[in-house]
Design a protein around this motif. Structure first.
Motif, PDB file in Angstrom:
ATOM      1  N   GLN A   1      -6.693 -17.270  68.635  1.00 18.23           N
ATOM      2  CA  GLN A   1      -7.759 -17.031  67.665  1.00 18.23           C
ATOM      3  C   GLN A   1      -7.460 -15.778  66.828  1.00 18.23           C
ATOM      4  N   ALA A   2      -7.038 -14.719  67.501  1.00 18.03           N
ATOM      5  CA  ALA A   2      -6.744 -13.459  66.792  1.00 18.03           C
ATOM      6  C   ALA A   2      -5.587 -13.643  65.807  1.00 18.03           C
TER       7      ALA A   2
ATOM      8  N   ILE B   1     -10.399 -24.118  65.208  1.00 18.26           N
ATOM      9  CA  ILE B   1     -10.022 -23.028  64.307  1.00 18.26           C
ATOM     10  C   ILE B   1      -9.256 -23.644  63.132  1.00 18.26           C
TER      11      ILE B   1
ATOM     12  N   ASN C   1      -7.049 -23.073  60.701  1.00 16.43           N
ATOM     13  CA  ASN C   1      -5.614 -23.061  60.391  1.00 16.43           C
ATOM     14  C   ASN C   1      -4.718 -23.252  61.609  1.00 16.43           C
TER      15      ASN C   1
ATOM     16  N   ASP D   1      -3.208 -16.503  56.667  1.00 16.93           N
ATOM     17  CA  ASP D   1      -3.733 -17.673  55.950  1.00 16.93           C
ATOM     18  C   ASP D   1      -2.832 -18.893  56.089  1.00 16.93           C
TER      19      ASP D   1
ATOM     20  N   GLU E   1      -6.728 -15.806  62.775  1.00 17.47           N
ATOM     21  CA  GLU E   1      -7.642 -15.089  61.887  1.00 17.47           C
ATOM     22  C   GLU E   1      -6.945 -13.985  61.088  1.00 17.47           C
ATOM     23  N   SER E   2      -5.728 -13.629  61.495  1.00 17.35           N
ATOM     24  CA  SER E   2      -5.022 -12.524  60.836  1.00 17.35           C
ATOM     25  C   SER E   2      -4.198 -12.974  59.632  1.00 17.35           C
TER      26      SER E   2
END
Length: 295
Positions: A125-126, A159, A161, A132, A129-130
């Motif tokens: 997840q991290a 999630i 992407n 694109d 989210e960092s």
């Protein structure tokens, strides 16, 4: 990015990293990119296990990604290995890869430190989210010491992407569980299991043997996608003999580099703790390549 679940469908090749006297051989690496463009490979996967990423420094890791992206120049997709057992390091490498122009990033499950399932979830997840760019989960418990359970992968599918999983558990039950419960693309991480996985709904393969016979792997995938199961099986069994006798000789990427050396496509140099094939194994390999029709 949910509509990008087929982005890496087809043949992705887990590229070797060519060395010359202990250093990255940029000329040889560029030539490999051109070879796969000519052969119709869909996606290149540099700096994974086959690319000896564990023995590359971070600067070298970034160097390989940059070279491959520049040489690809939009002619072929690039899904770079940017995983780590440190989430911070994985994010750093993935941000670099995004800037370098990759089409996506392949993330091996954190290895050695054996996270909980919640740890796996928060790790991916991290990372997602960092950046694109599309993220592909790589689950290979035989190397990482712990399985990402299907329930965790299914959670991660929400999630946007995170678009695919490279499935290297060897378990058709695990693959079936994932495929039945979410819309992630499932890519085979084992050459010999590609056709069975496609039959369940898999989208393609991240192939090691594709380093030497990309056209044959593509032919199997194309036959399956065209509904010609008899021809797909024919290709599967032909490739199965090559995979069994080649990839089973020693730890990847030792045998594939040795095969490429025999075929004049690499010098066979590996970095410690990887070592060259012994003479007996080289004889087996030579016979395997000759029987296949490559020598």
């Amino acid at each position: 990015m949910a509509n990008q679940s087929d982005l890496f469908a087809g043949l992705a090749v887990a590229m070797i990293t060519p060395f010359q006297n202990g250093e990255i051989d940029e000329t040889a690496l560029r030539a490999l990119v051109d070879y796969h463009v000519e052969q119709g490979t869909d996606t290149l996967c540099p700096v994974g296990t086959t690319g000896e990423s564990p023995t590359l420094s971070h600067d070298e890791h970034k160097q390989v990604i940059s070279i491959v992206c520049k040489q690809a120049a939009g002619r072929i997709k690039v899904m770079a290995g940017t995983g780590s057992n440190s989430t911070r390091e994985a994010i750093e490498l993935t941000k670099y890869a995004q800037e370098a122009g990759v089409d996506g990033a392949l993330h091996v499950a954190p290895y050695y430190n054996k996270p909980t399932q919640e740890g796996f979830f928060q790790h991916y997840q991290a990372i997602a989210e960092s950046v694109d760019i599309p993220i592909v989960i790589y689950n290979i418990p035989g190397r990482t010491a712990k399985n990402i359970e299907p329930e965790t992968i299914i959670r991660l599918a929400d999630i946007p992407n995170i678009v695919a999983v490279k499935e290297s558990t060897g378990s058709m039950d695990q693959a079936s569980h994932i495929l039945s419960a979410c819309d992630l693309a499932v890519l085979s991480g084992d050459d010999s299991l590609t056709l069975p996985l496609m039959a369940l709904g898999g989208k393609g393969v991240v192939s090691v043997v594709g380093n030497i016979v990309p056209g044959d792997v593509k032919s199997m995938l194309n036959a399956f996608n065209a509904g010609d199961l008899a021809l797909a099986r024919e290709w599967h069994f032909k490739l199965f003999g090559l995979c069994r006798n080649l990839l089973g000789l020693a730890t990847n990427p030792i045998p594939i580099k040795a095969a490429m050396q025999l075929l004049g496509r690499d010098n066979g140099e590996v970095r410690l703790p990887m070592t060259q094939l012994d003479s007996g194994s080289m004889q087996v390999l030579e016979k395997t390549l000759r029987d296949y029709g490559l020598l």
